[in-house]
Design an enzyme around this catalytic site. Structure first.
Site, PDB file in Angstrom:
ATOM      1  N   GLY A 111       0.788  -1.217   0.000  1.00  0.00           N
ATOM      2  CA  GLY A 111       0.000   0.000   0.000  1.00  0.00           C
ATOM      3  C   GLY A 111       0.825   1.275   0.000  1.00  0.00           C
ATOM      4  CG  HIS A 112      -1.298   4.988   0.525  1.00  0.00           C
ATOM      5  ND1 HIS A 112      -2.361   4.133   0.663  1.00  0.00           N
ATOM      6  CD2 HIS A 112      -1.442   5.924   1.482  1.00  0.00           C
ATOM      7  CE1 HIS A 112      -3.120   4.538   1.656  1.00  0.00           C
ATOM      8  NE2 HIS A 112      -2.584   5.631   2.182  1.00  0.00           N
ATOM      9  CG  ASN A 113       2.129   7.264   2.503  1.00  0.00           C
ATOM     10  OD1 ASN A 113       2.608   7.775   1.496  1.00  0.00           O
ATOM     11  ND2 ASN A 113       1.070   7.769   3.116  1.00  0.00           N
ATOM     12  CB  SER A 130       1.141   4.795   6.791  1.00  0.00           C
ATOM     13  OG  SER A 130       0.695   5.772   5.866  1.00  0.00           O
TER      14      SER A 130
END
Length: 353
Positions: A259-261, A279
């Site tokens: 996923g993102h980050n 994250s």
């Protein structure tokens, strides 16, 4: 391509015996190996098949009596899987095609290094950089400004979106997508999900005045370190403001979602159908088993092993081996599983009293 037994042993860092000048054209399992093939018999389980095969040479386990099995030459492999890794690297041949296909569409401002292969119907955007010796198959799309290091292999159907930076010797298997938008949305007022987290599910559920989900755009891109490999149909989402990062030497299996980050450390293994939510930070040398999942905004320490199907809902200290849903220490999980299996018998015993 043909190789002598002596050359193969050198590439494997192993010792060869017998007719080391013997040349083989490939490798095969003992049962099907021909006279010009190297039989792979790295454990005693292959002894009978090797004795009956037509192979003249084989890679064998340390205590094997290879002469008694009719072989003319043998390579001793103390660590079978390491020998397999080096052998397959030696025997692997690059795919067909050299140079740049006339059917590729390359922006004139892109920088293409020396000895690069680009397949048909691949599109490379403005100001993209492709390092020397990189091989790009057909039907690949590379967005404007993407940077790809030297000696990479980009297989068919790969999609590299904006703000993606890839190191050297990276391998992307077919249909990998790097840099797609993260799954990041917000409502005008706190959503049911936010309330559930704050109250552990005790908040009253009522319709939102404005139920629309507003997209949080992903501007941060993805940075991938050297010697990373990503399996077919896996996705690494772009970061929101800063890049999503995959550390050097990390290997990601097919059908994995990052996923993102997310920050993935160096030399990690992420197995098939695993997912790491936004994250979250994985330390170095973390192993995430097949179908395992890690929730968002967590920290998983260095050298953690997550067994297959494990679901991590809280931070994990370095060096832990975790199993189950929710994840617990492996020993605790096994004890709980054993206790659960005993429950039917305990209930029967209680019913007889």
């Amino acid at each position: 391509m043909a190789h002598s037994i002596d050359d193969i042993a050198t590439a494997l860092g192993a010792k060869a015996f017998g007719a080391v000048e013997l040349v083989v054209s490939g490798a095969a399992e003992p049962a099907s190996a021909g006279p010009d093939q190297l039989a792979l018999a790295m454990t005693p389980a292959y002894a009978s098949a090797l004795a009956e095969s037509r192979a003249r040479a084989a890679i064998v386990w340390p205590e094997a009596d290879w002469r008694a099995m009719g072989l003319e030459a043998a390579i001793i492999a103390p660590r079978a899987r390491l020998a397999m890794a080096r052998l397959t690297q030696l025997l692997d041949e690059p795919g067909a095609g050299e140079g740049i296909s006339p059917q590729a569409a390359i922006d004139p401002t892109a920088t293409i290094g020396a000895d690069v292969t680009i397949g048909p119907f691949t599109v490379i955007g403005a100001d993209a950089v492709v390092g020397a010796g990189t091989r790009i198959a057909g039907h690949v799309s590379i967005a404007a400004g993407v940077k790809i290091g030297e000696g990479c292999q980009i297989h068919a159907g790969v999609r590299l979106q904006r703000n993606v930076c890839i190191g050297t010797r990276v391998i992307l298997q077919p249909n990998v997508v790097i840099g797609g938008d993260g799954f990041s949305f917000v409502t005008a007022e706190p959503s049911h999900v936010e309330k559930a987290r704050e109250t552990l599910g005790e908040a009253a559920v009522a319709p939102l005045a404005d139920p629309r989900w507003h997209r949080i755009h992903s501007l941060g891109g993805v940075t991938i370190g050297d010697d990373v490999e990503i399996g077919a149909n896996s996705c690494v989402d772009a970061g929101t403001i800063r890049p999503t990062r995959i550390g050097e030497g990390t290997k990601i299996d097919s059908l994995v979602q990052v996923g993102h980050n997310v920050i993935v450390g160096a030399h990690c293994l992420l197995c098939a159908q695993a997912g790491v939510a936004g994250s979250t930070v994985l330390g170095d040398r973390v192993v995430v088993g097949g179908q395992a999942g890690v929730a968002d905004n967590l920290k998983v320490g260095d050298d953690v092993v997550l067994g297959g199907g494990t679901i991590v809902l809280s931070n994990v200290p370095a060096g832990r081996v975790m199993m189950g849903y929710p994840a617990t220490k492996m020993k605790s999980h096994i004890e709980s599983y054993k206790a659960l299996r005993r429950l039917p018998r305990l209930l029967r015993d209680l019913g007889k009293r």
